[in-house]
Write an enzyme that holds these catalytic residues in place. Structure first.
Site, PDB file in Angstrom:
ATOM      1  N   GLY A   1      11.034  19.202 -11.556  1.00  0.00           N
ATOM      2  CA  GLY A   1      11.285  20.118 -10.448  1.00  0.00           C
ATOM      3  C   GLY A   1      10.153  20.064  -9.443  1.00  0.00           C
TER       4      GLY A   1
ATOM      5  N   GLY B   1       9.827  18.663  -6.499  1.00  0.00           N
ATOM      6  CA  GLY B   1      10.078  18.438  -5.083  1.00  0.00           C
ATOM      7  C   GLY B   1       9.921  19.649  -4.200  1.00  0.00           C
TER       8      GLY B   1
ATOM      9  N   ASP C   1      18.653  13.596 -13.961  1.00  0.00           N
ATOM     10  CA  ASP C   1      19.290  14.828 -14.415  1.00  0.00           C
ATOM     11  C   ASP C   1      18.766  15.093 -15.820  1.00  0.00           C
ATOM     12  OD1 ASP C   1      20.828  16.883 -15.354  1.00  0.00           O
ATOM     13  OD2 ASP C   1      22.761  15.964 -14.874  1.00  0.00           O
TER      14      ASP C   1
ATOM     15  N   SER D   1       9.985  32.780 -16.640  1.00  0.00           N
ATOM     16  CA  SER D   1      10.234  33.774 -15.595  1.00  0.00           C
ATOM     17  C   SER D   1      10.045  35.171 -16.168  1.00  0.00           C
ATOM     18  CB  SER D   1      11.666  33.646 -15.061  1.00  0.00           C
ATOM     19  OG  SER D   1      11.999  34.740 -14.225  1.00  0.00           O
TER      20      SER D   1
ATOM     21  N   TYR E   1      20.661  33.996 -17.230  1.00  0.00           N
ATOM     22  CA  TYR E   1      19.427  33.370 -16.743  1.00  0.00           C
ATOM     23  C   TYR E   1      18.221  33.885 -17.525  1.00  0.00           C
ATOM     24  CZ  TYR E   1      15.597  32.113 -13.594  1.00  0.00           C
ATOM     25  OH  TYR E   1      14.432  31.615 -13.074  1.00  0.00           O
TER      26      TYR E   1
ATOM     27  N   ALA F   1      18.210  32.492 -21.022  1.00  0.00           N
ATOM     28  CA  ALA F   1      17.767  31.103 -21.072  1.00  0.00           C
ATOM     29  C   ALA F   1      16.250  31.016 -20.986  1.00  0.00           C
ATOM     30  CB  ALA F   1      18.420  30.303 -19.948  1.00  0.00           C
ATOM     31  N   LYS F   2      15.660  31.793 -20.091  1.00  0.00           N
ATOM     32  CA  LYS F   2      14.202  31.768 -19.975  1.00  0.00           C
ATOM     33  C   LYS F   2      13.538  32.324 -21.237  1.00  0.00           C
ATOM     34  CE  LYS F   2      13.743  30.003 -15.845  1.00  0.00           C
ATOM     35  NZ  LYS F   2      13.235  28.625 -15.689  1.00  0.00           N
TER      36      LYS F   2
END
Length: 245
Positions: A15, A17, A62, A139, A149, A152-153
Site C-alpha cells: 500500500g 503508493g 493483488d 486501525s 472492517y 478484520a483489523k
C-alpha cells in the site's frame, strides 16, 4: 569503523503508493534504505516511486491472490530487513441480505487480513535473524468497533501475537501500529471536510487529527535497531482519541 555509515536495508512497504504507506516509504528512502512499494494500481505506484527517487521500486500485486503473491516474491530481494504490511481498505459493497453481508465481510477480510498474512508467510524465511522487522498497520477501529472492517483489523492483532511468538526465537520482531483518524489518506473518500476534521479532532487529547507522517514515524521506530526488544505489541497512534488497552 567509527563514523561508518550503516548499510542500506531492504524494505518492503505494501500500500505504498498513497497515504501512510507513501509516507513510510519516503522516510525509509530518505534514511538511505532500498524500498519496494507494492500495490494494485500501477499508475499510482509508478508516480509515487518517481517522486521518491531511484532507491524506490514499484511492484504491482493483488496481495489477496496467492498466485500473485508468489510471483511478487520471486521478484523481491532475497533478504528483506523490514516488511511493512500497510495495504488495506474498507469494503464499499452495500445492500441488505446475506449475500451483501457476505460481500462486505469477505471483502474486508481479504483486503485487510489476507494482504498481510499471505505476503508475510511467503517472505518470513527472508527476514534476517536478530534484525528482521515486521510492522503491520491496523486501525483504532479494531478497538472502537466498526463492523466487518473493525473485525478484520482486530484479526490482525490476534494474528500478530502468534507471529511474534513464531519469529521471536530467531530475534525477528513483529508489531502493530494502530492509527486513529489520519487526514491525507484515501480512507474517507468524499466524506472528508473541515467539519468532519474538526469533529474528529475534538475527540483527541492533542486537539488535532493525525497526518500520514505521524504514523510513518511510529513505523520507523518499530523498524529501528533501538526497537529490538519490542515485539508482539500494539502501538497506538491516535492522539489520545482512544487510550491504549
Amino acid at each position: 569503523m567509527a563514523g561508518q555509515q550503516p548499510q542500506p536495508r531492504n524494505v518492503v512497504v505494501t500500500g505504498g503508493g498513497t497515504g501512510i504507506g507513501l509516507a513510510a516509504a519516503r522516510g525509509f528512502a530518505e534514511a538511505g534504505d532500498r524500498v519496494v512499494i507494492v500495490g494494485r494500481r500501477r499508475e499510482i505506484l509508478e508516480a509515487a516511486a518517481e517522486s521518491l527517487g531511484p532507491a524506490v521500486r514499484p511492484m504491482v500485486c493483488d496481495l489477496a491472490d496467492p498466485e500473485a503473491v508468489d510471483r511478487l516474491v520471486a521478484r523481491l530481494p532475497e533478504r528483506i530487513d523490514v516488511l511493512v504490511n500497510n495495504a488495506g481498505s474498507r469494503e464499499t459493497a452495500s445492500g441488505v441480505g446475506t449475500r451483501a453481508v457476505l460481500a462486505r465481510w469477505r471483502g474486508d477480510f481479504e483486503r485487510n487480513v489476507l494482504t498481510a498474512v499471505l505476503l508475510t508467510e511467503a517472505v518470513r524465511d527472508r527476514l534476517p535473524s536478530g534484525t528482521g522487522r515486521v510492522i503491520t498497520v491496523s486501525s483504532v477501529a479494531a478497538l472502537r468497533g466498526a463492523g466487518s472492517y473493525g473485525a478484520a483489523k482486530a484479526a490482525l492483532h490476534a494474528w500478530n501475537h502468534t507471529l511474534a511468538a513464531q519469529l521471536g526465537p530467531s530475534g525477528v520482531t513483529a508489531n502493530v501500529v494502530a492509527p486513529g483518524t489520519i487526514a491525507g489518506t484515501e480512507f474517507f473518500g468524499g466524506r472528508w471536510n473541515d467539519a468532519e476534521s474538526n469533529r474528529r479532532a475534538s475527540r483527541t487529547l492533542v486537539g488535532r487529527v493525525g497526518a500520514p507522517e505521524d504514523v510513518a514515524a511510529a513505523i520507523r521506530f518499530l523498524a529501528s535497531p533501538e526497537a529490538g526488544y519490542v515485539t508482539g505489541e500494539i502501538l497506538h497512534c491516535n492522539g489520545g482519541e482512544l487510550l491504549g488497552r
